[in-house]
Design a protein around this motif. Structure first.
Motif, PDB file in Angstrom:
ATOM      1  N   ILE A 165       0.853  -1.194   0.000  1.00 41.10           N
ATOM      2  CA  ILE A 165       0.000   0.000   0.000  1.00 41.10           C
ATOM      3  C   ILE A 165       0.882   1.235   0.000  1.00 41.10           C
ATOM      4  N   TYR A 166       0.615   2.133  -0.937  1.00 41.39           N
ATOM      5  CA  TYR A 166       1.279   3.433  -0.941  1.00 41.39           C
ATOM      6  C   TYR A 166       0.364   4.465  -0.277  1.00 41.39           C
ATOM      7  N   MET A 167       0.974   5.360   0.527  1.00 41.53           N
ATOM      8  CA  MET A 167       0.234   6.473   1.121  1.00 41.53           C
ATOM      9  C   MET A 167       1.052   7.755   1.030  1.00 41.53           C
ATOM     10  N   ALA A 184      -8.351   4.559  -4.761  1.00 42.85           N
ATOM     11  CA  ALA A 184      -9.199   5.353  -3.872  1.00 42.85           C
ATOM     12  C   ALA A 184      -9.876   6.459  -4.665  1.00 42.85           C
ATOM     13  N   ALA A 185     -11.197   6.467  -4.618  1.00 41.55           N
ATOM     14  CA  ALA A 185     -11.943   7.533  -5.291  1.00 41.55           C
ATOM     15  C   ALA A 185     -11.803   8.830  -4.513  1.00 41.55           C
ATOM     16  N   GLN A 186     -11.406   9.861  -5.226  1.00 43.68           N
ATOM     17  CA  GLN A 186     -11.339  11.208  -4.656  1.00 43.68           C
ATOM     18  C   GLN A 186     -12.718  11.862  -4.728  1.00 43.68           C
ATOM     19  N   ASN A 193      -4.305   9.319  -6.466  1.00 46.48           N
ATOM     20  CA  ASN A 193      -3.127   8.447  -6.400  1.00 46.48           C
ATOM     21  C   ASN A 193      -2.396   8.662  -5.077  1.00 46.48           C
ATOM     22  N   GLY A 194      -3.094   9.276  -4.101  1.00 47.21           N
ATOM     23  CA  GLY A 194      -2.511   9.513  -2.778  1.00 47.21           C
ATOM     24  C   GLY A 194      -2.551   8.295  -1.891  1.00 47.21           C
ATOM     25  N   VAL A 195      -3.417   7.346  -2.214  1.00 49.77           N
ATOM     26  CA  VAL A 195      -3.503   6.051  -1.535  1.00 49.77           C
ATOM     27  C   VAL A 195      -3.899   5.019  -2.581  1.00 49.77           C
ATOM     28  N   GLN A 224       0.399  13.189 -14.319  1.00 50.13           N
ATOM     29  CA  GLN A 224       1.088  11.916 -14.081  1.00 50.13           C
ATOM     30  C   GLN A 224       0.608  11.246 -12.802  1.00 50.13           C
ATOM     31  N   GLY A 225      -0.353  11.879 -12.115  1.00 48.52           N
ATOM     32  CA  GLY A 225      -0.808  11.371 -10.830  1.00 48.52           C
ATOM     33  C   GLY A 225      -2.260  10.946 -10.850  1.00 48.52           C
ATOM     34  N   PRO A 226      -3.155  11.703 -10.205  1.00 49.56           N
ATOM     35  CA  PRO A 226      -4.566  11.307 -10.176  1.00 49.56           C
ATOM     36  C   PRO A 226      -5.206  11.235 -11.556  1.00 49.56           C
ATOM     37  N   SER A 227      -4.816  12.130 -12.470  1.00 53.60           N
ATOM     38  CA  SER A 227      -5.385  12.064 -13.823  1.00 53.60           C
ATOM     39  C   SER A 227      -4.953  10.792 -14.541  1.00 53.60           C
TER      40      SER A 227
END
Length: 341
Positions: A165-167, A184-186, A193-195, A224-227
């Motif tokens: 698990i990444y956090m 994880a849905a924001q 992509n924070g968790v 490059q992250g949540p998108s």
């Protein structure tokens, strides 16, 4: 009489020498002062079973802020039988820290049995992944949002290689996550992509790394992250809206409801710094993302303020609260400082 005086002076001198030797050793070592069985842990051995909890620091900063300390401590507390690995760009030697510095946050976290620190060597990390070709051709000093973009890349590679698990370092764990492969849905239909968590070598993460390289644009925040996670999720799954507080499933992947990590959405991030509303029990949440990237005002956690963030720290990271969080008249170590996102 003279011999007795000389003997006494010799004893005092010997004690002074021992004191300064011990002081020097304490100031020069961190991991070398840990029990041998902890300081000699191999990365592959430690994380190879896919059960690790991973944090990343892509700046050269060595001293964890109170918020970072709380995030790591809370994870270690919630997952006592699992390794918590903190990868740090500024750490070049896993056995020793600079002799002229003191790191209370480091000392606190390194005293926790299941917390381990590792250097973040990006070139080595990206070997055998699609990210290596990207990393070897870009000039980091010319890239926009480099600390965040490089963090986005590192988390994909680490979890693909080792699983777990990444956090982000502003995520406070409050209960175990009962999923193996999840995003994880924001918000509805938009992934964070924070968790996230996956078993080792999951094809979803490999395709994420390929998409990272093919559609790389550091000038677009979150590209490059949540998108990226959202783009890939839409390619893999045809998901509808969430119904009540229930998660969505697609193949062997779970898309977790926003309440699991984001019960307070980013436009409302200041609620964490308001007086605690006891009706906020977070009974449907596994962890809380504090949106520290939004905290441009430099809001802090203050002992005795009865804010939500103070109560979270007191309950879920008691060592950090005891040693690093100060009252309104304190020295300022209670400043939360920047987390990842």
């Amino acid at each position: 009489m003279l011999k007795e005086l000389q003997h006494s002076l010799l004893v005092v001198l010997l004690l002074v020498c021992v004191f300064f030797y011990q002081l020097n050793v304490k100031s020069r070592c961190l991991f070398s002062c840990l029990p041998p069985q902890k300081s000699q842990q191999d990365l592959e051995t430690l994380l190879g079973h896919g059960r690790g909890i991973v944090f990343i620091e892509t700046s050269e900063r060595m001293e964890p802020t109170p918020l970072v300390s709380c995030a790591v401590e809370s994870a270690a507390k919630i997952y006592p039988g699992q390794p918590v690995a903190f990868f740090m760009k500024g750490l070049y030697d896993t056995t020793r820290l600079p002799s002229n510095s003191t790191y209370p946050g480091f000392s606190l976290l390194s005293a926790i049995d299941n917390v381990f620190f590792f250097p973040l060597d990006m070139k080595r990390l990206f070997e055998d992944t699609p990210l290596l070709s990207w990393y070897t051709r870009i000039n980091a000093s010319m890239e926009r949002n480099w600390l965040h973009v490089s963090s986005d890349a590192c988390r994909l590679a680490i979890i693909w290689k080792y699983g777990g698990i990444y956090m982000d370092t502003d995520v406070i764990s409050i209960r175990p996550i009962p999923e193996e492969n999840f995003l994880a849905a924001q918000s509805s239909r938009y992934s964070s992509n924070g968790v996230f968590g996956f078993l080792p070598h999951h094809p979803f993460l490999w395709e994420c790394m390929e998409n990272f390289v093919e559609h790389y644009n550091s000038g677009i925040w979150g590209n490059q992250g949540p998108s990226l996670m959202t783009r890939m999720l839409r390619l893999w799954c045809k998901l509808g809206d969430f119904q009540e507080v229930s998660d969505l499933r697609c193949l062997n992947l779970s898309f977790l409801h926003p309440q699991r990590f984001y019960p307070i959405s980013y436009p409302e991030w200041r609620r964490y710094y308001e007086v605690w509303d006891r009706d906020l029990g977070f009974n449907d949440s596994y962890a809380l993302h504090l949106w520290n990237y939004m905290n441009k005002e430099g809001r802090t956690v203050v002992r005795g303020s009865n804010t939500l963030v103070e109560n979270l720290c007191r309950k879920h990271c008691p060592r950090t609260y005891r040693d690093l969080i100060q009252g309104p008249e304190g020295s300022g170590t209670g400043t939360l400082g920047p987390g990842n996102k």
